[in-house]
Every structure is written in C-alpha cells, then in structure tokens.
Design a protein around this motif. Sequence first.
Motif, PDB file in Angstrom:
ATOM      1  N   VAL A   1       0.814  -1.213   0.000  1.00 17.01           N
ATOM      2  CA  VAL A   1       0.000   0.000   0.000  1.00 17.01           C
ATOM      3  C   VAL A   1       0.847   1.262   0.000  1.00 17.01           C
ATOM      4  O   VAL A   1       0.600   2.196  -0.753  1.00 17.01           O
ATOM      5  N   PHE A   2       1.867   1.305   0.850  1.00 15.21           N
ATOM      6  CA  PHE A   2       2.665   2.523   1.016  1.00 15.21           C
ATOM      7  C   PHE A   2       3.235   3.061  -0.295  1.00 15.21           C
ATOM      8  O   PHE A   2       3.078   4.256  -0.594  1.00 15.21           O
ATOM      9  N   PRO A   3       3.892   2.255  -1.139  1.00 16.10           N
ATOM     10  CA  PRO A   3       4.432   2.801  -2.396  1.00 16.10           C
ATOM     11  C   PRO A   3       3.351   3.341  -3.324  1.00 16.10           C
ATOM     12  O   PRO A   3       3.610   4.256  -4.106  1.00 16.10           O
ATOM     13  N   SER A   4       2.138   2.785  -3.236  1.00 18.64           N
ATOM     14  CA  SER A   4       1.043   3.209  -4.122  1.00 18.64           C
ATOM     15  C   SER A   4       0.549   4.619  -3.813  1.00 18.64           C
ATOM     16  O   SER A   4      -0.201   5.195  -4.609  1.00 18.64           O
ATOM     17  N   THR A   5       0.971   5.178  -2.686  1.00 19.59           N
ATOM     18  CA  THR A   5       0.547   6.537  -2.340  1.00 19.59           C
ATOM     19  C   THR A   5       1.217   7.584  -3.227  1.00 19.59           C
ATOM     20  O   THR A   5       0.938   8.784  -3.077  1.00 19.59           O
ATOM     21  N   TRP A   6       2.072   7.142  -4.166  1.00 17.87           N
ATOM     22  CA  TRP A   6       2.618   8.076  -5.148  1.00 17.87           C
ATOM     23  C   TRP A   6       1.488   8.741  -5.943  1.00 17.87           C
ATOM     24  O   TRP A   6       1.661   9.850  -6.459  1.00 17.87           O
ATOM     25  N   LEU A   7       0.335   8.083  -5.999  1.00 18.51           N
ATOM     26  CA  LEU A   7      -0.801   8.613  -6.744  1.00 18.51           C
ATOM     27  C   LEU A   7      -1.286   9.955  -6.194  1.00 18.51           C
ATOM     28  O   LEU A   7      -1.926  10.725  -6.909  1.00 18.51           O
ATOM     29  N   TYR A   8      -1.000  10.240  -4.918  1.00 15.42           N
ATOM     30  CA  TYR A   8      -1.465  11.496  -4.318  1.00 15.42           C
ATOM     31  C   TYR A   8      -0.446  12.625  -4.499  1.00 15.42           C
ATOM     32  O   TYR A   8      -0.777  13.790  -4.332  1.00 15.42           O
ATOM     33  N   ILE A   9       0.795  12.281  -4.806  1.00 20.52           N
ATOM     34  CA  ILE A   9       1.871  13.264  -4.894  1.00 20.52           C
ATOM     35  C   ILE A   9       2.275  13.553  -6.336  1.00 20.52           C
ATOM     36  O   ILE A   9       2.425  14.706  -6.736  1.00 20.52           O
ATOM     37  N   SER A  10       2.419  12.501  -7.130  1.00 20.57           N
ATOM     38  CA  SER A  10       2.919  12.665  -8.491  1.00 20.57           C
ATOM     39  C   SER A  10       2.047  13.545  -9.388  1.00 20.57           C
ATOM     40  O   SER A  10       2.588  14.309 -10.200  1.00 20.57           O
ATOM     41  N   PRO A  11       0.696  13.473  -9.301  1.00 21.22           N
ATOM     42  CA  PRO A  11      -0.103  14.372 -10.152  1.00 21.22           C
ATOM     43  C   PRO A  11       0.185  15.854  -9.892  1.00 21.22           C
ATOM     44  O   PRO A  11       0.199  16.656 -10.832  1.00 21.22           O
ATOM     45  N   LEU A  12       0.430  16.210  -8.638  1.00 23.02           N
ATOM     46  CA  LEU A  12       0.748  17.603  -8.318  1.00 23.02           C
ATOM     47  C   LEU A  12       2.110  17.986  -8.900  1.00 23.02           C
ATOM     48  O   LEU A  12       2.299  19.111  -9.376  1.00 23.02           O
ATOM     49  N   ILE A  13       3.051  17.038  -8.868  1.00 25.30           N
ATOM     50  CA  ILE A  13       4.363  17.266  -9.485  1.00 25.30           C
ATOM     51  C   ILE A  13       4.195  17.445 -10.990  1.00 25.30           C
ATOM     52  O   ILE A  13       4.799  18.334 -11.597  1.00 25.30           O
ATOM     53  N   ALA A  14       3.372  16.590 -11.596  1.00 30.88           N
ATOM     54  CA  ALA A  14       3.162  16.644 -13.046  1.00 30.88           C
ATOM     55  C   ALA A  14       2.531  17.973 -13.469  1.00 30.88           C
ATOM     56  O   ALA A  14       2.930  18.568 -14.476  1.00 30.88           O
ATOM     57  N   ILE A  15       1.540  18.435 -12.709  1.00 30.01           N
ATOM     58  CA  ILE A  15       0.892  19.710 -13.028  1.00 30.01           C
ATOM     59  C   ILE A  15       1.886  20.859 -12.924  1.00 30.01           C
ATOM     60  O   ILE A  15       1.951  21.737 -13.794  1.00 30.01           O
ATOM     61  N   SER A  16       2.692  20.851 -11.863  1.00 30.44           N
ATOM     62  CA  SER A  16       3.673  21.923 -11.648  1.00 30.44           C
ATOM     63  C   SER A  16       4.725  21.937 -12.750  1.00 30.44           C
ATOM     64  O   SER A  16       5.060  23.002 -13.293  1.00 30.44           O
ATOM     65  N   LEU A  17       5.243  20.762 -13.098  1.00 29.09           N
ATOM     66  CA  LEU A  17       6.271  20.682 -14.139  1.00 29.09           C
ATOM     67  C   LEU A  17       5.707  21.078 -15.503  1.00 29.09           C
ATOM     68  O   LEU A  17       6.382  21.742 -16.292  1.00 29.09           O
ATOM     69  N   GLY A  18       4.461  20.651 -15.777  1.00 32.02           N
ATOM     70  CA  GLY A  18       3.831  20.997 -17.043  1.00 32.02           C
ATOM     71  C   GLY A  18       3.668  22.497 -17.195  1.00 32.02           C
ATOM     72  O   GLY A  18       3.891  23.061 -18.267  1.00 32.02           O
ATOM     73  N   ALA A  19       3.286  23.153 -16.095  1.00 33.93           N
ATOM     74  CA  ALA A  19       3.093  24.603 -16.134  1.00 33.93           C
ATOM     75  C   ALA A  19       4.428  25.341 -16.238  1.00 33.93           C
ATOM     76  O   ALA A  19       4.559  26.322 -16.980  1.00 33.93           O
ATOM     77  N   LEU A  20       5.443  24.870 -15.514  1.00 33.82           N
ATOM     78  CA  LEU A  20       6.731  25.555 -15.473  1.00 33.82           C
ATOM     79  C   LEU A  20       7.582  25.305 -16.711  1.00 33.82           C
ATOM     80  O   LEU A  20       8.208  26.226 -17.245  1.00 33.82           O
ATOM     81  N   LEU A  21       7.616  24.051 -17.165  1.00 35.85           N
ATOM     82  CA  LEU A  21       8.545  23.679 -18.235  1.00 35.85           C
ATOM     83  C   LEU A  21       7.902  23.591 -19.611  1.00 35.85           C
ATOM     84  O   LEU A  21       8.610  23.660 -20.622  1.00 35.85           O
ATOM     85  N   ASN A  22       6.574  23.398 -19.654  1.00 35.33           N
ATOM     86  CA  ASN A  22       5.926  23.211 -20.952  1.00 35.33           C
ATOM     87  C   ASN A  22       4.820  24.238 -21.217  1.00 35.33           C
ATOM     88  O   ASN A  22       4.040  24.097 -22.152  1.00 35.33           O
ATOM     89  N   ASN A  23       4.772  25.263 -20.350  1.00 37.64           N
ATOM     90  CA  ASN A  23       3.790  26.349 -20.515  1.00 37.64           C
ATOM     91  C   ASN A  23       2.357  25.845 -20.619  1.00 37.64           C
ATOM     92  O   ASN A  23       1.550  26.361 -21.396  1.00 37.64           O
ATOM     93  N   GLU A  24       2.010  24.813 -19.830  1.00 38.09           N
ATOM     94  CA  GLU A  24       0.653  24.281 -19.837  1.00 38.09           C
ATOM     95  C   GLU A  24      -0.234  25.126 -18.920  1.00 38.09           C
ATOM     96  O   GLU A  24       0.081  25.314 -17.745  1.00 38.09           O
ATOM     97  N   ALA A  25      -1.306  25.633 -19.480  1.00 39.41           N
ATOM     98  CA  ALA A  25      -2.213  26.488 -18.709  1.00 39.41           C
ATOM     99  C   ALA A  25      -3.005  25.670 -17.698  1.00 39.41           C
ATOM    100  O   ALA A  25      -3.390  24.533 -17.957  1.00 39.41           O
ATOM    101  N   VAL A  26      -3.221  26.265 -16.529  1.00 39.45           N
ATOM    102  CA  VAL A  26      -4.023  25.624 -15.481  1.00 39.45           C
ATOM    103  C   VAL A  26      -5.074  26.627 -15.020  1.00 39.45           C
ATOM    104  O   VAL A  26      -4.742  27.668 -14.456  1.00 39.45           O
ATOM    105  N   THR A  27      -6.343  26.325 -15.270  1.00 38.65           N
ATOM    106  CA  THR A  27      -7.424  27.203 -14.831  1.00 38.65           C
ATOM    107  C   THR A  27      -7.842  26.835 -13.411  1.00 38.65           C
ATOM    108  O   THR A  27      -7.518  25.755 -12.909  1.00 38.65           O
ATOM    109  N   TRP A  28      -8.588  27.736 -12.779  1.00 36.97           N
ATOM    110  CA  TRP A  28      -9.031  27.461 -11.411  1.00 36.97           C
ATOM    111  C   TRP A  28      -9.943  26.236 -11.368  1.00 36.97           C
ATOM    112  O   TRP A  28      -9.903  25.459 -10.405  1.00 36.97           O
ATOM    113  N   LEU A  29     -10.755  26.036 -12.412  1.00 37.31           N
ATOM    114  CA  LEU A  29     -11.663  24.894 -12.452  1.00 37.31           C
ATOM    115  C   LEU A  29     -10.886  23.581 -12.571  1.00 37.31           C
ATOM    116  O   LEU A  29     -11.231  22.582 -11.937  1.00 37.31           O
TER     117      LEU A  29
END
Length: 306
Positions: A243-271
């Motif tokens: 179970v413990f390693p599977s908790t990456w699901l709660y952290i990695s999406p936030l990393i992916a969103i941040s990297l996408g916005a910072l490095l790939n200019n991906e827009a993130v709306t409030w919605l």
Amino acid sequence: MVILNYFIMCFIFGTTFLAIKIGMDAGAPPFMSAGIRFFLAGFILFIMMKNKGKANMSLLVRKEMLLSGLGLTFGTFATLYWAEQYVNSGIAAVLSATGPMMILLIQTFILRKKLSNKSLIGCFIGFAGVILLLSSSFTFEANPLWFLGSIVILMGEVCYASGALYSKRVIGIFKEISPIALNAAQMMYGGALLVVLSLFTEKIDVESIISIKAMGSLLYLIIVGSMVGHSLFYWLVAKTNPVFPSTWLYISPLIAISLGALLNNEAVTWLMAVGAITIICGTLLVNLDALQEVIKKPILLKKRTY
C-alpha cells in the motif's frame, strides 16, 4: 533510505507524463513510442533478473504474462499515449490517479465485494472531481479532442484496474519468481502488442522518431521511468508493504501539473485545479482504510520489540 527512495519514485512518476507529452508534441507515433519503451525496458529487466537466477525463459510462454500485459501495459498506455497528443500532461496524471477508484468499482460491481462507506464517499468525490475537470474543457479549450482524450485516459484506467486485479492472482501463482521479473515479462508482451497495433494503425515517420526531443523522451522513459521508477516501486513493496508505495498517486499528479506549467507552458485554470484536488481527495478517501493499516503496522512492530 526508504523515505528517500519513496520521494525519488514519486518525482520520477510525476515526470513521466511530461516526458510522454514532449515525445508526442515532437510528432513521435504514440503506439510505436509506447511499444518500444515497454518492450525494451521489460527485455533489459528480464535479462537482468535471469542473470540473477530470479527468472526463467519459460515465463515468457505463459498466458498469464500475455493477459497481464494486455491490461497493465497495452490497454493502459495505448490510451494514455494517444490521449497525450491532445491532453496536458498534468491533467493526464490526475486522471490516471483514478486507477484505485476503478479497482474498487470493479471489485464492488463485478466481483461483488462489499464497499465501505468511506470508499463509497471517496468514489463520489472522485467522480465529482472528474466532472469538474472535464467541464473545464468547455471553458479552457474548444477542441473536442481534449475532452475525448480525457475520456480515453479514464478508459485506460479501467484496463489498468482489471490488469492490477488479475496480476494479484498471477503473483500468487508464481510465488517463487520475483515480482520484478513478472513485471518485466508483462511489459514485454504489452510492448510487443503496442508495436503490432502501431504497424496496423500508424504511419511511421523515422525522422520524427529519431528527433532529439522524441529520442530524449523515449530514453528517459525507458531508463528512468520504467526501469528505475518501477524497480524502486517493487523495492519499496519488499521493504514496506504493497500500500505505502502506491501513495505516489497522491503526490505525483501535483508534481506533473507543476512541471507541465513551469517547463511546458501548460495552462491551469481554477476549475482544473479544483477538479484535480477533488480527484486526489477522493482517491485518498478510497484508500483511507488501507493507509490506516500502514500507519498501525509500524506501531505494532515497535510494541513487539520491547
């Protein structure tokens, strides 16, 4: 060491969605790219495990490996790679985090297992998050392929959930074989199926595959994403629990969103942000009982040592 490897694994899994997006934006064919990635990663890992005496060639002719690869690799990543031609990497990561909810729904409605109240509420919250996220396509992009890509990722998570449930049975059948070897074998099958799909559906442009961005993306996903990331995952399973390693699901999406916005200019709306957070909260609630067991076990172990 466990905590350090855990955060390295979370970061790696968070970066793979952006790496896929970079490859797709470079014009690499999605099915061929995914097929080469998983077949080569699985092949290298399998040879390594065989040399250590933890795998044998007979494993490659077992139908269980084919069926596992069909769900865990082929169905999951054929949809993800195709969808990332049109969907932001951060959104793809968030939608991929619905895997545990899909597992729970299959267990409840197909396998007829009882659903706890917490898990039921978590499913409703997660579903509401998906609706919020998908509704952002009407305010964020007019391209209907963005919406379709999001739906396709969710379909891929149904494949993942089916493959994950089946793989539990497979691990029980092959108890004497390392889970890493089993994962390598199913990746080889899934990768081979993706290559076959590509040959029938895609026009292969060699120049797009060998471009710097496409090759860099592919090499990163093979070595870091598949080999290092998945090896760390199984190492953590062995050192802690499933179970413990599977908790990456709660952290990695936030990393992916941040990297996408910072490095790939991906827009993130409030919605989109509200939808992403809602999905992660729902996923967390779905797995709350299992996570509480993870917290209790170390306490019980400490009591036994005194």
